[in-house]
Design an enzyme around this catalytic site. Structure first.
Site, short mmCIF file in Angstrom:
data_model
loop_
_atom_site.label_atom_id
_atom_site.label_comp_id
_atom_site.label_asym_id
_atom_site.label_seq_id
_atom_site.Cartn_x
_atom_site.Cartn_y
_atom_site.Cartn_z
CD GLU A 1 -2.70 1.19 0.28
OE1 GLU A 1 -3.40 0.23 -0.04
OE2 GLU A 1 -2.70 2.28 -0.34
CG LEU B 1 14.26 17.47 -3.78
CD1 LEU B 1 14.88 18.08 -5.04
CD2 LEU B 1 15.36 16.82 -2.94
CB CYS C 1 5.17 5.19 6.97
SG CYS C 1 3.43 4.86 7.26
C1 UGA Z 1 4.53 7.72 3.47
C2 UGA Z 1 4.68 7.52 1.96
O1 UGA Z 1 4.75 8.79 1.31
C3 UGA Z 1 3.51 6.73 1.41
O2 UGA Z 1 3.69 6.51 0.02
C4 UGA Z 1 3.43 5.40 2.14
O3 UGA Z 1 2.34 4.61 1.72
C5 UGA Z 1 3.28 5.65 3.63
O4 UGA Z 1 4.40 6.44 4.10
C6 UGA Z 1 3.25 4.34 4.33
O5 UGA Z 1 4.28 3.66 4.36
O6 UGA Z 1 2.18 3.92 4.76
P1 UGA Z 1 3.11 9.39 5.01
O7 UGA Z 1 3.78 8.75 6.18
O8 UGA Z 1 1.66 9.65 5.05
O9 UGA Z 1 3.37 8.51 3.69
O10 UGA Z 1 3.82 10.78 4.82
P2 UGA Z 1 4.66 11.54 3.69
O11 UGA Z 1 3.78 12.41 2.92
O12 UGA Z 1 5.54 10.59 2.96
O13 UGA Z 1 5.57 12.46 4.62
C7 UGA Z 1 6.48 11.86 5.54
C8 UGA Z 1 7.22 12.91 6.30
O14 UGA Z 1 8.17 13.56 5.46
C9 UGA Z 1 6.35 14.02 6.89
O15 UGA Z 1 6.80 14.27 8.20
C10 UGA Z 1 6.62 15.20 5.99
O16 UGA Z 1 6.46 16.42 6.64
C11 UGA Z 1 8.08 14.97 5.63
N1 UGA Z 1 8.51 15.62 4.37
C12 UGA Z 1 7.92 15.29 3.19
C13 UGA Z 1 9.54 16.54 4.39
O17 UGA Z 1 10.11 16.84 5.45
N2 UGA Z 1 9.96 17.11 3.22
C14 UGA Z 1 9.37 16.81 2.04
O18 UGA Z 1 9.81 17.37 1.00
C15 UGA Z 1 8.34 15.88 2.02
#
Ligand code: UGA
Length: 435
Positions: A148, A252, A262
């Protein structure tokens, strides 16, 4: 189709609702009685945009039921395993005991031709092990692994219209792929790419995707450190390298780093599994990705102390955001919450606020002070830290905010504010890797 979804946490509750929305007849199973009661009443036990609507319509239509009794899964043609695989406290490995327990409980209820579909994020090798057990104890059923990729905040859309489908199936098992095609018919007809592969590849696709995303974020955060050391601007740098289609601009964004249930857990679980396979050296870089990420939290705390003149003691710090990302109430491994707690430990009078996450934050960090409104948090603050980029924080008016605070000092932990506008309003603006 008749579908059961075992495990109704974030993934399972959304998946069950989305499957019912697609017209399937679904039963969601969970051991947690209060969760099942809430879901059955059409109330999601967590915040996720769009979920209340599809949950309410599916439960009202009778196509979606919830139960704590695994026997209610009996008779379904497809059983999705969507239980959690938390990080083991000692080794960092993914703990698959819930997957094993759910699988064992399901075995006696499998009818002829039933398909068990793993959705949980598991260490590579888990599906093959479960398939062996299935062959020995319920040879009339088969197993597929269907990772997923949903993101919190976009979970409904990601489930109804995924950007790809991955099926890990046993060699020569055409039946499993055709059953899954039937389940996901709407997405397939809409042209969603579909990759049919073996179990190990399907399991690895999931952790590889999350490890790559985590690496991308830590890469840009490492660049933010060198930007700070040299007066360069990491945001302009990300824009510039992001125009290269091979690199891409998404993920980025430098800042307080990644958190949630996750990315941090998956890179640790992946590292532990690689070590078991004798590939510890190959994947040692993921420990560095983790370390860079955690260092970002410390950098923000250090920056805050420096901004407050070398000591945080007695200073009022408003922390905007406690969740790990916007549009979620999830505070698991949240950088925002860690930063708030660290500053409190250093003697600051921290007041944290968030549109959706306060209840969960209070459970995790009961000693922190929370404000239900941004106005209350900002009032009299010596320093403001934007820690989670909720829309209402990104669009905050520097003039209006300035009238509430004691000192116009802001740390933009997500690099989402316009430095020029904030400086023009008399604020001392500090971003992450921004001059
Ligand atoms: C992540 C993956 O993006 C999903 O594809 C995956 O299904 C999911 O984990 C999972 O394994 O179930 P999610 O944990 O909802 O999804 O969050 P993300 O949108 O990936 O963000 C993760 C973290 O990275 C957040 O804390 C966000 O603020 C941070 N982030 C994201 C940054 O610091 N910089 C960015 O450029 C992008």
């Amino acid at each position: 189709m008749r579908i059961s979804v075992i495990g109704c946490g974030y993934l399972g509750a959304v998946h069950a609702s989305a499957m019912a929305e697609l017209g399937h007849d679904v039963v969601g199973i969970d051991v947690d009685e209060s969760k099942v009661a809430a879901l059955a009443a059409g109330r999601p036990p967590f915040y996720e945009p769009g979920l209340p609507e599809i949950l309410a319509s599916a439960t009202a239509s009778g196509r979606l039921r919830f139960s704590t009794d695994i026997a209610d899964a009996a008779g379904a043609e497809v059983h999705f395993l969507a239980v959690g695989t938390p990080q083991a406290a000692d080794t960092g490995a993914a703990d698959v005991s819930h997957v094993d327990a759910a699988f064992a409980a399901l075995l006696p209820h499998l009818v002829e031709g039933a398909l068990v579909v793993g959705k949980s994020t598991v260490p590579v090798g888990t599906a093959a092990r479960l398939a062996d057990r299935l062959a020995a104890e319920a040879g009339h059923a088969s197993l597929a692994w269907n990772p997923e990729f949903l993101r919190e905040g976009f979970a409904v859309k990601d489930t109804l219209a995924p950007d790809r489908l991955v099926y890990g199936v046993a060699k020569g098992d055409d039946h499993a792929a055709s059953v899954l095609d039937h389940v996901y018919r709407a997405a397939i007809e809409a042209g969603t790419p579909r990759i049919v592969t073996d179990y190990a590849t399907a399991e690895l696709v999931k952790v590889a995707a999350n490890a790559f995303l985590a690496t991308k974020i830590s890469f840009i955060n490492a660049m933010s450190e060198i930007a700070d050391a040299t007066g360069a601007d990491v945001t302009a740098l990300a824009d510039a390298i992001g125009h290269d289609a091979r690199i891409g601009r998404r993920f980025l964004n430098a800042g307080v780093g990644f958190g949630g249930g996750c990315l941090p857990k998956d890179i640790r679980g992946f590292t532990a599994r690689a070590e078991e396979l004798g590939l510890g050296e190959t994947f040692a870089f993921l420990a560095e990705v983790d370390a860079i990420n955690l260092r970002q939290r410390r950098r923000v705390v250090d920056l805050a102390v420096a901004d407050l003149g070398g000591s945080a003691i007695g200073k009022k710090v408003a922390v905007l955001g406690v969740t790990f990302k916007p549009d979620s109430d999830d505070v698991r491994d949240s950088p925002a919450l860690d930063i708030a707690a660290s500053l409190q430990e250093l003697g600051a009078d921290v007041v944290a606020t968030d549109p959706e996450g306060i209840e969960n934050a209070r459970e995790r960090r009961p000693g922190l002070r929370y404000a239900s409104t941004m106005r209350e948090a900002l009032s009299g603050a010596d320093l403001v830290i934007l820690a989670t980029e909720w829309n209402e924080y990104r669009t905050l008016d520097p003039e209006a905010a300035g009238r509430l605070v004691g000192e116009r000092r802001v740390i933009d932990g997500r690099n989402v504010l316009d430095p020029a506008a904030w400086r023009a309003a008399g604020w001392r603006y500090r971003g992450i890797g921004r001059p």
